[in-house]
Every structure is written in structure tokens, then in C-alpha cells.
Motif scaffolding. Structure first.
Motif, mmCIF file in Angstrom:
data_model
loop_
_atom_site.group_PDB
_atom_site.id
_atom_site.type_symbol
_atom_site.label_atom_id
_atom_site.label_comp_id
_atom_site.label_asym_id
_atom_site.label_seq_id
_atom_site.Cartn_x
_atom_site.Cartn_y
_atom_site.Cartn_z
ATOM 1 N N GLU A 14 0.824 -1.213 0.000
ATOM 2 C CA GLU A 14 0.000 0.000 0.000
ATOM 3 C C GLU A 14 0.859 1.265 0.000
ATOM 4 O OE1 GLU A 14 -2.501 -0.872 3.352
ATOM 5 O OE2 GLU A 14 -3.916 -2.009 2.107
ATOM 6 N N ILE A 15 1.988 1.233 0.684
ATOM 7 C CA ILE A 15 2.925 2.368 0.666
ATOM 8 C C ILE A 15 3.504 2.536 -0.725
ATOM 9 C CG2 ILE A 15 5.176 3.170 1.506
ATOM 10 C CD1 ILE A 15 4.360 1.822 4.239
ATOM 11 N N LEU A 16 3.883 1.437 -1.354
ATOM 12 C CA LEU A 16 4.425 1.502 -2.715
ATOM 13 C C LEU A 16 3.428 2.133 -3.687
ATOM 14 C CD1 LEU A 16 6.216 -1.934 -2.840
ATOM 15 C CD2 LEU A 16 7.310 0.275 -3.231
ATOM 16 N N LEU A 17 2.158 1.835 -3.518
ATOM 17 C CA LEU A 17 1.145 2.417 -4.401
ATOM 18 C C LEU A 17 1.098 3.942 -4.297
ATOM 19 C CD1 LEU A 17 -1.849 -0.066 -3.968
ATOM 20 C CD2 LEU A 17 -0.392 0.213 -5.985
ATOM 21 N N ARG A 18 1.467 4.474 -3.138
ATOM 22 C CA ARG A 18 1.433 5.927 -2.915
ATOM 23 C C ARG A 18 2.774 6.610 -3.167
ATOM 24 N NH1 ARG A 18 0.118 4.515 2.316
ATOM 25 N NH2 ARG A 18 1.524 6.114 3.076
ATOM 26 N N ALA A 19 3.821 5.840 -3.336
ATOM 27 C CA ALA A 19 5.167 6.406 -3.455
ATOM 28 C C ALA A 19 5.321 7.215 -4.745
ATOM 29 C CB ALA A 19 6.209 5.294 -3.400
ATOM 30 N N PRO A 20 6.081 8.308 -4.684
ATOM 31 C CA PRO A 20 6.286 9.140 -5.873
ATOM 32 C C PRO A 20 7.039 8.384 -6.959
ATOM 33 C CG PRO A 20 7.749 9.821 -4.089
ATOM 34 C CD PRO A 20 6.818 8.794 -3.515
ATOM 35 N N ASP A 43 14.116 8.508 -12.728
ATOM 36 C CA ASP A 43 14.504 9.821 -12.204
ATOM 37 C C ASP A 43 13.992 10.061 -10.790
ATOM 38 O OD1 ASP A 43 15.814 10.437 -14.589
ATOM 39 O OD2 ASP A 43 14.013 11.357 -15.468
ATOM 40 N N ARG A 44 13.069 9.221 -10.321
ATOM 41 C CA ARG A 44 12.491 9.416 -8.987
ATOM 42 C C ARG A 44 12.766 8.234 -8.053
ATOM 43 N NH1 ARG A 44 6.654 11.903 -9.258
ATOM 44 N NH2 ARG A 44 7.373 12.785 -7.304
ATOM 45 N N ALA A 45 13.671 7.347 -8.448
ATOM 46 C CA ALA A 45 13.922 6.132 -7.670
ATOM 47 C C ALA A 45 14.416 6.434 -6.254
ATOM 48 C CB ALA A 45 14.911 5.236 -8.403
ATOM 49 N N ASP A 46 15.347 7.342 -6.113
ATOM 50 C CA ASP A 46 15.857 7.679 -4.771
ATOM 51 C C ASP A 46 14.772 8.318 -3.918
ATOM 52 O OD1 ASP A 46 18.447 6.670 -5.171
ATOM 53 O OD2 ASP A 46 19.109 8.541 -6.096
ATOM 54 N N ALA A 49 12.418 5.565 -2.809
ATOM 55 C CA ALA A 49 13.023 4.739 -1.766
ATOM 56 C C ALA A 49 12.979 5.446 -0.407
ATOM 57 C CB ALA A 49 14.463 4.391 -2.138
ATOM 58 N N SER A 50 13.267 6.732 -0.379
ATOM 59 C CA SER A 50 13.212 7.492 0.877
ATOM 60 C C SER A 50 11.792 7.526 1.428
ATOM 61 C CB SER A 50 13.710 8.921 0.661
ATOM 62 O OG SER A 50 15.073 8.914 0.358
ATOM 63 N N PHE A 51 10.825 7.758 0.551
ATOM 64 C CA PHE A 51 9.415 7.790 0.951
ATOM 65 C C PHE A 51 9.001 6.448 1.546
ATOM 66 C CE2 PHE A 51 4.964 6.907 0.047
ATOM 67 C CZ PHE A 51 4.319 8.031 0.541
ATOM 68 N N ILE A 52 9.381 5.371 0.878
ATOM 69 C CA ILE A 52 9.004 4.030 1.327
ATOM 70 C C ILE A 52 9.597 3.742 2.698
ATOM 71 C CG2 ILE A 52 9.295 1.563 0.831
ATOM 72 C CD1 ILE A 52 9.299 2.568 -2.228
ATOM 73 N N ARG A 53 10.877 4.038 2.882
ATOM 74 C CA ARG A 53 11.513 3.809 4.192
ATOM 75 C C ARG A 53 10.810 4.598 5.289
ATOM 76 N NH1 ARG A 53 16.334 4.623 1.033
ATOM 77 N NH2 ARG A 53 17.309 2.616 0.611
ATOM 78 N N GLU A 54 10.556 5.871 5.032
ATOM 79 C CA GLU A 54 9.922 6.743 6.029
ATOM 80 C C GLU A 54 8.512 6.267 6.381
ATOM 81 O OE1 GLU A 54 8.262 11.295 6.050
ATOM 82 O OE2 GLU A 54 10.268 10.962 5.211
ATOM 83 N N GLU A 55 7.711 5.953 5.373
ATOM 84 C CA GLU A 55 6.332 5.531 5.618
ATOM 85 C C GLU A 55 6.274 4.159 6.291
ATOM 86 O OE1 GLU A 55 3.415 7.420 5.077
ATOM 87 O OE2 GLU A 55 5.023 8.928 4.942
ATOM 88 N N TYR A 56 7.169 3.262 5.922
ATOM 89 C CA TYR A 56 7.166 1.933 6.536
ATOM 90 C C TYR A 56 7.545 2.025 8.006
ATOM 91 C CZ TYR A 56 7.261 -3.130 6.710
ATOM 92 O OH TYR A 56 6.983 -4.441 7.019
ATOM 93 N N ARG A 57 8.450 2.934 8.340
ATOM 94 C CA ARG A 57 8.822 3.136 9.758
ATOM 95 C C ARG A 57 7.615 3.567 10.587
ATOM 96 N NH1 ARG A 57 13.629 5.896 7.595
ATOM 97 N NH2 ARG A 57 15.285 4.346 7.645
ATOM 98 N N ILE A 67 15.712 -3.401 9.388
ATOM 99 C CA ILE A 67 16.009 -3.370 7.959
ATOM 100 C C ILE A 67 17.115 -2.366 7.695
ATOM 101 C CG2 ILE A 67 15.072 -2.816 5.677
ATOM 102 C CD1 ILE A 67 12.322 -3.648 6.759
ATOM 103 N N ASN A 68 18.106 -2.787 6.922
ATOM 104 C CA ASN A 68 19.157 -1.851 6.545
ATOM 105 C C ASN A 68 18.829 -1.246 5.175
ATOM 106 O OD1 ASN A 68 20.173 -3.527 4.418
ATOM 107 N ND2 ASN A 68 21.266 -4.734 5.937
ATOM 108 N N ASP A 69 19.610 -0.293 4.740
ATOM 109 C CA ASP A 69 19.339 0.398 3.481
ATOM 110 C C ASP A 69 19.402 -0.520 2.266
ATOM 111 O OD1 ASP A 69 18.857 2.773 4.737
ATOM 112 O OD2 ASP A 69 20.851 3.599 4.391
ATOM 113 N N LYS A 70 20.019 -1.667 2.375
ATOM 114 C CA LYS A 70 20.127 -2.593 1.241
ATOM 115 C C LYS A 70 18.807 -3.313 0.972
ATOM 116 C CE LYS A 70 24.442 -1.805 0.502
ATOM 117 N NZ LYS A 70 24.837 -0.926 -0.535
ATOM 118 N N GLU A 71 17.837 -3.187 1.863
ATOM 119 C CA GLU A 71 16.554 -3.846 1.659
ATOM 120 C C GLU A 71 15.748 -3.191 0.541
ATOM 121 O OE1 GLU A 71 15.901 -6.721 3.020
ATOM 122 O OE2 GLU A 71 17.674 -6.632 4.276
ATOM 123 N N VAL A 72 16.073 -1.952 0.209
ATOM 124 C CA VAL A 72 15.476 -1.282 -0.949
ATOM 125 C C VAL A 72 16.534 -1.312 -2.034
ATOM 126 C CG1 VAL A 72 14.570 0.876 -1.886
ATOM 127 C CG2 VAL A 72 14.008 0.207 0.457
#
Length: 84
Positions: A14-20, A43-46, A49-57, A67-72
């Protein structure tokens, strides 16, 4: 649409569906122990990824802390399958 899987994986989906920059997402592997894949504007991958990490937290702080940064993983698609 009916989504079947464990709560943490459904939340990630669900977070991925909302990610930029995300064009679409899906489960891969088993929905109860698998992962999510997403097609993202390169062009928006980084940013995604930041959005996904923040929202999942926010929804899974205990799991996110493990989860470390390598999980994305940001990957590029290849040309296609072919004989080398």
C-alpha cells in the motif's frame, strides 16, 4: 482488488502504491514471506526509496528498525532474455 498476504507485506504494498514515481507494484514470491516489486520512474527512484523507508517506519517501527538500506534495491531493467 483483494490483496492476500501478511500485514507487514500488505502495508508495504500500500505504501508503494502511494510512493512518488511508482507506476505499479506487486508481490513476488509467496505473499506471506515474499517481497514487493515496483516499477518506478528512474529519475524518482531515490525519492521513492526514501518515501518508502519513512512511511514503513510509521506503520512497522519494530520491523523497520531491523532493515538496513540494502533492503530497498534500485535496479535497471536489462534489454531482454537472450543467448550469450
Amino acid at each position: 482488488m483483494i490483496v492476500v498476504g501478511c500485514e507487514p507485506l500488505i502495508q508495504l504494498y500500500e505504501i508503494l502504491l502511494r510512493a512518488p514515481g511508482v507506476f505499479g507494484t506487486r508481490f513476488s514470491g509467496a505473499g506471506f514471506r515474499g517481497c514487493c516489486l515496483a516499477f518506478v520512474d528512474a529519475d524518482r527512484a531515490d525519492e521513492a526509496a526514501s518515501f518508502i523507508r519513512e512511511e514503513y517506519r510509521k506503520v512497522q517501527p519494530k520491523l523497520a528498525s531491523q532493515i538496513n538500506d540494502k533492503e530497498v534495491m534500485i535496479c535497471e531493467a536489462g534489454d531482454c532474455a537472450r543467448v550469450i
